[in-house]
Scaffold this active site. Structure first.
Site, PDB file in Angstrom:
ATOM      1  N   ARG A   1       0.819  -1.227   0.000  1.00  0.00           N
ATOM      2  CA  ARG A   1       0.000   0.000   0.000  1.00  0.00           C
ATOM      3  C   ARG A   1       0.850   1.274   0.000  1.00  0.00           C
ATOM      4  O   ARG A   1       0.383   2.332   0.409  1.00  0.00           O
ATOM      5  CB  ARG A   1      -0.974   0.021   1.183  1.00  0.00           C
ATOM      6  CG  ARG A   1      -2.002  -1.110   1.134  1.00  0.00           C
ATOM      7  CD  ARG A   1      -3.145  -0.834   2.098  1.00  0.00           C
ATOM      8  NE  ARG A   1      -4.161  -1.874   1.985  1.00  0.00           N
ATOM      9  CZ  ARG A   1      -4.209  -2.949   2.760  1.00  0.00           C
ATOM     10  NH1 ARG A   1      -3.295  -3.144   3.690  1.00  0.00           N
ATOM     11  NH2 ARG A   1      -5.172  -3.837   2.598  1.00  0.00           N
TER      12      ARG A   1
ATOM     13  N   GLU B   1      -4.422  16.845 -11.807  1.00  0.00           N
ATOM     14  CA  GLU B   1      -4.889  17.168 -13.165  1.00  0.00           C
ATOM     15  C   GLU B   1      -6.392  17.397 -13.242  1.00  0.00           C
ATOM     16  O   GLU B   1      -7.095  16.825 -14.067  1.00  0.00           O
ATOM     17  CB  GLU B   1      -4.466  16.068 -14.149  1.00  0.00           C
ATOM     18  CG  GLU B   1      -4.391  16.568 -15.586  1.00  0.00           C
ATOM     19  CD  GLU B   1      -3.788  15.555 -16.536  1.00  0.00           C
ATOM     20  OE1 GLU B   1      -4.471  15.170 -17.474  1.00  0.00           O
ATOM     21  OE2 GLU B   1      -2.624  15.165 -16.333  1.00  0.00           O
TER      22      GLU B   1
ATOM     23  N   GLU C   1      10.169  17.436 -25.081  1.00  0.00           N
ATOM     24  CA  GLU C   1       9.480  17.852 -23.861  1.00  0.00           C
ATOM     25  C   GLU C   1       9.972  19.218 -23.389  1.00  0.00           C
ATOM     26  O   GLU C   1       9.210  20.011 -22.826  1.00  0.00           O
ATOM     27  CB  GLU C   1       9.669  16.815 -22.746  1.00  0.00           C
ATOM     28  CG  GLU C   1       8.943  15.503 -22.971  1.00  0.00           C
ATOM     29  CD  GLU C   1       7.458  15.569 -22.590  1.00  0.00           C
ATOM     30  OE1 GLU C   1       6.961  16.677 -22.288  1.00  0.00           O
ATOM     31  OE2 GLU C   1       6.804  14.513 -22.617  1.00  0.00           O
TER      32      GLU C   1
ATOM     33  N   LYS D   1       3.161  11.426 -11.530  1.00  0.00           N
ATOM     34  CA  LYS D   1       2.362  10.573 -12.416  1.00  0.00           C
ATOM     35  C   LYS D   1       3.099   9.253 -12.617  1.00  0.00           C
ATOM     36  O   LYS D   1       4.260   9.241 -13.047  1.00  0.00           O
ATOM     37  CB  LYS D   1       2.155  11.247 -13.767  1.00  0.00           C
ATOM     38  CG  LYS D   1       0.997  12.218 -13.820  1.00  0.00           C
ATOM     39  CD  LYS D   1       0.768  12.649 -15.263  1.00  0.00           C
ATOM     40  CE  LYS D   1      -0.424  13.542 -15.409  1.00  0.00           C
ATOM     41  NZ  LYS D   1      -0.649  13.944 -16.815  1.00  0.00           N
TER      42      LYS D   1
ATOM     43  N   LYS E   1       7.169  22.995 -14.372  1.00  0.00           N
ATOM     44  CA  LYS E   1       6.302  21.866 -14.039  1.00  0.00           C
ATOM     45  C   LYS E   1       5.918  21.889 -12.567  1.00  0.00           C
ATOM     46  O   LYS E   1       4.753  21.640 -12.212  1.00  0.00           O
ATOM     47  CB  LYS E   1       6.972  20.540 -14.387  1.00  0.00           C
ATOM     48  CG  LYS E   1       6.059  19.349 -14.080  1.00  0.00           C
ATOM     49  CD  LYS E   1       6.438  18.090 -14.801  1.00  0.00           C
ATOM     50  CE  LYS E   1       5.344  17.041 -14.646  1.00  0.00           C
ATOM     51  NZ  LYS E   1       5.656  15.784 -15.346  1.00  0.00           N
TER      52      LYS E   1
ATOM     53  N   ARG F   1      -3.043  21.481 -14.761  1.00  0.00           N
ATOM     54  CA  ARG F   1      -2.018  20.476 -15.076  1.00  0.00           C
ATOM     55  C   ARG F   1      -2.219  19.878 -16.468  1.00  0.00           C
ATOM     56  O   ARG F   1      -1.260  19.382 -17.074  1.00  0.00           O
ATOM     57  CB  ARG F   1      -1.996  19.373 -14.014  1.00  0.00           C
ATOM     58  CG  ARG F   1      -0.858  18.382 -14.241  1.00  0.00           C
ATOM     59  CD  ARG F   1      -0.564  17.520 -13.044  1.00  0.00           C
ATOM     60  NE  ARG F   1       0.547  16.620 -13.339  1.00  0.00           N
ATOM     61  CZ  ARG F   1       1.164  15.870 -12.442  1.00  0.00           C
ATOM     62  NH1 ARG F   1       0.810  15.909 -11.185  1.00  0.00           N
ATOM     63  NH2 ARG F   1       2.159  15.082 -12.797  1.00  0.00           N
TER      64      ARG F   1
ATOM     65  N   HIS G   1       8.650   8.389 -27.341  1.00  0.00           N
ATOM     66  CA  HIS G   1       7.644   9.261 -26.728  1.00  0.00           C
ATOM     67  C   HIS G   1       7.914  10.739 -27.015  1.00  0.00           C
ATOM     68  O   HIS G   1       7.012  11.480 -27.432  1.00  0.00           O
ATOM     69  CB  HIS G   1       7.596   9.033 -25.217  1.00  0.00           C
ATOM     70  CG  HIS G   1       6.725  10.005 -24.496  1.00  0.00           C
ATOM     71  ND1 HIS G   1       5.358  10.033 -24.633  1.00  0.00           N
ATOM     72  CD2 HIS G   1       7.031  11.032 -23.651  1.00  0.00           C
ATOM     73  CE1 HIS G   1       4.851  11.012 -23.898  1.00  0.00           C
ATOM     74  NE2 HIS G   1       5.844  11.632 -23.289  1.00  0.00           N
TER      75      HIS G   1
ATOM     76  N   HIS H   1       0.348  10.652 -28.150  1.00  0.00           N
ATOM     77  CA  HIS H   1      -0.022   9.345 -27.605  1.00  0.00           C
ATOM     78  C   HIS H   1      -0.734   8.487 -28.645  1.00  0.00           C
ATOM     79  O   HIS H   1      -0.530   7.266 -28.705  1.00  0.00           O
ATOM     80  CB  HIS H   1      -0.903   9.508 -26.371  1.00  0.00           C
ATOM     81  CG  HIS H   1      -0.154   9.932 -25.150  1.00  0.00           C
ATOM     82  ND1 HIS H   1      -0.781  10.289 -23.976  1.00  0.00           N
ATOM     83  CD2 HIS H   1       1.175  10.050 -24.900  1.00  0.00           C
ATOM     84  CE1 HIS H   1       0.119  10.603 -23.070  1.00  0.00           C
ATOM     85  NE2 HIS H   1       1.319  10.463 -23.606  1.00  0.00           N
TER      86      HIS H   1
ATOM     87  N   ASN I   1       0.035  18.559 -21.082  1.00  0.00           N
ATOM     88  CA  ASN I   1      -0.209  17.577 -22.129  1.00  0.00           C
ATOM     89  C   ASN I   1      -0.198  18.192 -23.526  1.00  0.00           C
ATOM     90  O   ASN I   1      -0.643  17.551 -24.482  1.00  0.00           O
ATOM     91  CB  ASN I   1      -1.551  16.874 -21.887  1.00  0.00           C
ATOM     92  CG  ASN I   1      -1.493  15.941 -20.688  1.00  0.00           C
ATOM     93  OD1 ASN I   1      -0.592  15.120 -20.586  1.00  0.00           O
ATOM     94  ND2 ASN I   1      -2.438  16.088 -19.781  1.00  0.00           N
TER      95      ASN I   1
ATOM     96  N   HIS J   1       0.523  15.996 -26.451  1.00  0.00           N
ATOM     97  CA  HIS J   1       0.410  14.596 -26.037  1.00  0.00           C
ATOM     98  C   HIS J   1      -0.825  13.897 -26.593  1.00  0.00           C
ATOM     99  O   HIS J   1      -0.812  12.683 -26.782  1.00  0.00           O
ATOM    100  CB  HIS J   1       0.418  14.492 -24.509  1.00  0.00           C
ATOM    101  CG  HIS J   1       1.761  14.719 -23.898  1.00  0.00           C
ATOM    102  ND1 HIS J   1       2.445  15.917 -24.029  1.00  0.00           N
ATOM    103  CD2 HIS J   1       2.569  13.908 -23.170  1.00  0.00           C
ATOM    104  CE1 HIS J   1       3.598  15.832 -23.380  1.00  0.00           C
ATOM    105  NE2 HIS J   1       3.694  14.624 -22.863  1.00  0.00           N
TER     106      HIS J   1
END
Length: 368
Positions: free
Chosen positions: A121, A237, A185, A143, A227, A241, A266, A252, A245, A248
């Site tokens: 956990r 997000e 990026e 993330k 960031k 936030r 990526h 993606h 992206n 992206h």
């Protein structure tokens, strides 16, 4: 060492950025430990280049380490490798009060962070990113995720690291392609929120790529600070936030279309996606008609992939790409949300984008 603080209350942490600082990794990790033991998860490429140096740094502080070495590449962000990582941590009897080190690029950071979030956990972890992409983006912000055949990063959790150590010296071992993928990026940060940063990159980008240490530290710090500011305002997000992206949604979909393979890294997908997002913004009359050519010109000057035609092999139809974009995590109530710009450095999120316009853009790009 330059420090960027990420202020998130009890989840706050520092990002250390500098040259030659991995040699002090043991010193930086020691204060977090209740017993002198850490688990390192890395990939074959990074292990061959840097694992012994990291272990030596830990040993200097009397810290014992065990390590798991996974295959490199985006395909590692999958259920089977997540399971093997989790089972290994349990077999090594890593306790909740111990520490895991994610030692590698974005793939390792995302996978290990997710494993850390679910084993017992939640076990604390440290990010030691070894690629430009990971240093400026994926190692910061919490993330964590693995990919699904349905799309990228769809299975994961928000789980912040305890510390991030970004040594720009390790970037010298990257291939030119991997470095430039990370640069995609970096450019994103200028495009989404800081025209001055983009102008600095236009001037300094070639020196940065050529190995200028000062420029690399400055670029990483500038990106991480941007960031950190956004993550502090919106950790999970719900609003701002999503600006991170930029590029992206397109990127993606292109990664999924190429099977998360070496056909498209990526950061390459992000760079192409940024060019598409800027083009879409101009077509919608939101930004200057000169912005797309300016962005493409800079990316081309850096030797990067810019257009869909730069991706080797066949791509799906425009309709199929649009369907893949529909799996994006920013979809709300079945409606796509796009990150667009009102000019370089002025990004915003919009759900008011006609699908027909996106389809027309994709068809035009595929027909180039």
């Amino acid at each position: 060492m330059e420090i960027v603080h990420v202020p998130l209350g009890e989840r706050s942490y520092d990002v250390g950025i500098g040259s030659g600082i991995m040699a002090r990794a043991g010193y930086r990790v020691a204060p977090f430990l209740k017993r002198p033991l850490v688990a390192i998860v890395t990939d074959e490429t990074v292990a061959g280049l840097h694992l012994e140096a990291l272990k030596a740094s830990l040993a200097e502080e009397g810290i014992k380490s065990v390590s798991l070495i996974l295959p490199p590449g985006e395909a590692t962000k999958s259920w089977p490798h997540l399971q093997s990582c989790v089972e290994w941590l349990l077999e090594e009897k890593i306790e909740r009060s111990d520490m895991i080190i994610a030692f590698g690029g974005g793939v390792i950071g995302d996978l290990v962070g997710f494993a850390a979030s679910i084993v017992r956990r939640g076990i604390r972890f440290v990010q030691i990113p070894t690629t430009l992409l990971a240093q400026v983006d994926s190692s910061v912000g919490g993330k964590t995720a693995i990919n699904s055949p349905s799309g990228k990063n769809l299975i994961g959790a928000f789980y912040q690291p305890s510390f991030v150590l970004a040594d720009v010296d390790v970037l010298g071992t990257l291939t030119e392609r991997d470095f430039l993928a990370g640069y995609g990026e970096v450019v994103k940060y200028g495009l989404l929120g800081d025209l001055k940063f983009f102008e600095w990159l236009e001037e300094t980008g070639p020196a940065l790529a050529a190995g200028d240490v000062g420029a690399r530290i400055a670029a990483v710090k500038w990106s991480v600070q941007m960031k950190a500011d956004i993550v502090t305002r919106d950790e999970t997000e719900q609003g701002d936030r999503a600006l991170l992206n930029l590029g992206h949604t397109f990127g993606h979909a292109l990664e999924a279309a190429t099977g998360y393979s070496d056909r498209l890294l990526h950061g390459e997908g992000v760079a192409i996606g940024c060019a598409l997002a800027i083009e879409l913004s101009a077509r919608l009359g939101l930004s200057s008609q000169e912005d797309p050519s300016r962005v493409r010109s800079h990316l081309r000057r850096m030797g990067m992939k810019v257009d869909l035609g730069d991706i080797p092999g066949e791509l799906p139809s425009a309709e199929a790409l649009l369907e893949l974009m529909g799996q994006d995590k920013k979809v709300v109530g079945g409606q796509m949300r796009y990150v667009l710009t009102r000019g370089i450095g002025r990004a915003f999120v919009s759900a008011d984008v006609p699908s027909a316009e996106v389809l027309r853009l994709l068809r035009d790009e595929l027909g180039r």
